[in-house]
Design a protein around this motif. Structure first.
Motif, PDB file in Angstrom:
ATOM      1  N   ASP A  46      30.923  36.578  51.398  1.00 23.04           N
ATOM      2  CA  ASP A  46      31.820  36.807  50.269  1.00 23.04           C
ATOM      3  C   ASP A  46      31.461  38.057  49.463  1.00 23.04           C
ATOM      4  O   ASP A  46      32.079  38.326  48.432  1.00 23.04           O
ATOM      5  CB  ASP A  46      31.827  35.586  49.341  1.00 23.04           C
ATOM      6  N   ILE A  47      30.488  38.840  49.935  1.00 18.00           N
ATOM      7  CA  ILE A  47      30.023  40.004  49.193  1.00 18.00           C
ATOM      8  C   ILE A  47      31.077  41.105  49.100  1.00 18.00           C
ATOM      9  O   ILE A  47      31.138  41.834  48.126  1.00 18.00           O
ATOM     10  CB  ILE A  47      28.708  40.551  49.782  1.00 18.00           C
ATOM     11  N   GLY A  48      31.919  41.210  50.097  1.00 15.99           N
ATOM     12  CA  GLY A  48      32.934  42.260  50.105  1.00 15.99           C
ATOM     13  C   GLY A  48      34.041  42.010  49.093  1.00 15.99           C
ATOM     14  O   GLY A  48      34.347  40.873  48.746  1.00 15.99           O
ATOM     15  N   ALA A  49      34.636  43.093  48.634  1.00 17.09           N
ATOM     16  CA  ALA A  49      35.741  42.989  47.679  1.00 17.09           C
ATOM     17  C   ALA A  49      37.032  42.655  48.421  1.00 17.09           C
ATOM     18  O   ALA A  49      37.322  43.259  49.455  1.00 17.09           O
ATOM     19  CB  ALA A  49      35.906  44.311  46.940  1.00 17.09           C
ATOM     20  N   PRO A  50      37.801  41.699  47.914  1.00 16.25           N
ATOM     21  CA  PRO A  50      39.077  41.360  48.560  1.00 16.25           C
ATOM     22  C   PRO A  50      40.047  42.541  48.516  1.00 16.25           C
ATOM     23  O   PRO A  50      40.078  43.293  47.544  1.00 16.25           O
ATOM     24  CB  PRO A  50      39.611  40.201  47.720  1.00 16.25           C
ATOM     25  N   ILE A  51      40.806  42.703  49.577  1.00 13.39           N
ATOM     26  CA  ILE A  51      41.841  43.723  49.643  1.00 13.39           C
ATOM     27  C   ILE A  51      43.168  43.013  49.443  1.00 13.39           C
ATOM     28  O   ILE A  51      43.463  42.046  50.150  1.00 13.39           O
ATOM     29  CB  ILE A  51      41.815  44.448  51.007  1.00 13.39           C
ATOM     30  N   SER A  52      43.946  43.500  48.488  1.00 19.85           N
ATOM     31  CA  SER A  52      45.226  42.836  48.214  1.00 19.85           C
ATOM     32  C   SER A  52      46.176  43.053  49.382  1.00 19.85           C
ATOM     33  O   SER A  52      46.097  44.037  50.102  1.00 19.85           O
ATOM     34  CB  SER A  52      45.840  43.371  46.916  1.00 19.85           C
ATOM     35  N   GLY A  53      47.045  42.100  49.573  1.00 20.32           N
ATOM     36  CA  GLY A  53      48.010  42.186  50.667  1.00 20.32           C
ATOM     37  C   GLY A  53      48.585  40.830  50.979  1.00 20.32           C
ATOM     38  O   GLY A  53      48.689  39.969  50.109  1.00 20.32           O
ATOM     39  N   ASP A  54      48.917  40.620  52.222  1.00 16.28           N
ATOM     40  CA  ASP A  54      49.516  39.373  52.693  1.00 16.28           C
ATOM     41  C   ASP A  54      48.562  38.207  52.459  1.00 16.28           C
ATOM     42  O   ASP A  54      47.409  38.255  52.857  1.00 16.28           O
ATOM     43  CB  ASP A  54      49.838  39.510  54.179  1.00 16.28           C
ATOM     44  N   THR A  55      49.039  37.167  51.826  1.00 14.60           N
ATOM     45  CA  THR A  55      48.193  36.011  51.520  1.00 14.60           C
ATOM     46  C   THR A  55      48.404  34.851  52.489  1.00 14.60           C
ATOM     47  O   THR A  55      47.868  33.775  52.274  1.00 14.60           O
ATOM     48  CB  THR A  55      48.453  35.518  50.080  1.00 14.60           C
ATOM     49  N   THR A  56      49.164  35.057  53.565  1.00 12.66           N
ATOM     50  CA  THR A  56      49.424  33.960  54.495  1.00 12.66           C
ATOM     51  C   THR A  56      48.282  33.771  55.482  1.00 12.66           C
ATOM     52  O   THR A  56      48.111  32.701  56.030  1.00 12.66           O
ATOM     53  CB  THR A  56      50.723  34.196  55.285  1.00 12.66           C
ATOM     54  N   GLY A  57      47.499  34.793  55.734  1.00 12.21           N
ATOM     55  CA  GLY A  57      46.378  34.703  56.676  1.00 12.21           C
ATOM     56  C   GLY A  57      45.057  34.775  55.931  1.00 12.21           C
ATOM     57  O   GLY A  57      45.010  34.669  54.701  1.00 12.21           O
ATOM     58  N   PRO A  58      43.985  34.964  56.673  1.00 11.12           N
ATOM     59  CA  PRO A  58      42.676  35.093  56.028  1.00 11.12           C
ATOM     60  C   PRO A  58      42.640  36.334  55.115  1.00 11.12           C
ATOM     61  O   PRO A  58      43.312  37.325  55.376  1.00 11.12           O
ATOM     62  CB  PRO A  58      41.706  35.274  57.192  1.00 11.12           C
ATOM     63  N   GLN A  59      41.871  36.259  54.064  1.00  7.75           N
ATOM     64  CA  GLN A  59      41.744  37.344  53.093  1.00  7.75           C
ATOM     65  C   GLN A  59      40.914  38.489  53.684  1.00  7.75           C
ATOM     66  O   GLN A  59      39.753  38.310  54.016  1.00  7.75           O
ATOM     67  CB  GLN A  59      41.047  36.830  51.827  1.00  7.75           C
ATOM     68  N   LEU A  60      41.530  39.661  53.810  1.00  6.28           N
ATOM     69  CA  LEU A  60      40.808  40.836  54.286  1.00  6.28           C
ATOM     70  C   LEU A  60      39.893  41.324  53.174  1.00  6.28           C
ATOM     71  O   LEU A  60      40.280  41.360  52.011  1.00  6.28           O
ATOM     72  CB  LEU A  60      41.804  41.925  54.691  1.00  6.28           C
ATOM     73  N   ARG A  61      38.660  41.675  53.535  1.00  9.44           N
ATOM     74  CA  ARG A  61      37.659  42.112  52.570  1.00  9.44           C
ATOM     75  C   ARG A  61      37.078  43.441  53.018  1.00  9.44           C
ATOM     76  O   ARG A  61      37.113  43.764  54.202  1.00  9.44           O
ATOM     77  CB  ARG A  61      36.542  41.082  52.446  1.00  9.44           C
ATOM     78  N   GLN A  62      36.519  44.191  52.076  1.00  5.58           N
ATOM     79  CA  GLN A  62      35.821  45.418  52.426  1.00  5.58           C
ATOM     80  C   GLN A  62      34.450  45.426  51.776  1.00  5.58           C
ATOM     81  O   GLN A  62      34.306  45.079  50.612  1.00  5.58           O
ATOM     82  CB  GLN A  62      36.613  46.650  52.015  1.00  5.58           C
TER      83      GLN A  62
END
Length: 90
Positions: A46-62
């Motif tokens: 969970d260290i990566g910052a969430p990237i906003s976008g589509d919320t239907t799938g897994p949360q993309l992080r960077q």
């Protein structure tokens, strides 16, 4: 009594595009940088910052490792597997 183990590390997997990127890495320094960033993410997905976008799938992080100047784009599955989508040198 033996010392306790630390928290269990997350499993790391690679998307097809990230796997192709890895095939092209030949520099020992680049391999070390990627390895260091993946170690950090495996300890704390969970260290990566969430990237906003589509919320239907897994949360993309960077996750950006400022020491090694690399960025990892990834998501975490329900079973806590980290799936690397891309590796970017910054």
């Amino acid at each position: 009594m033996p010392p306790g183990h630390g928290p269990r590390r997350a499993r790391i997997a690679f998307s097809d595009s990230a796997a192709k990127q890895l095939e092209n890495i030949t520099s020992e320094a680049d391999i070390h940088a990627l390895d260091r960033a993946l170690a950090v993410i495996s300890v704390d997905p969970d260290i990566g910052a969430p990237i906003s976008g589509d919320t239907t799938g897994p949360q993309l992080r960077q996750y950006t490792d400022d020491v090694e100047a690399v960025q990892i784009l990834y998501f975490v599955t329900a079973l806590r597997t980290v799936v690397v989508v891309a590796y970017i040198e910054v």
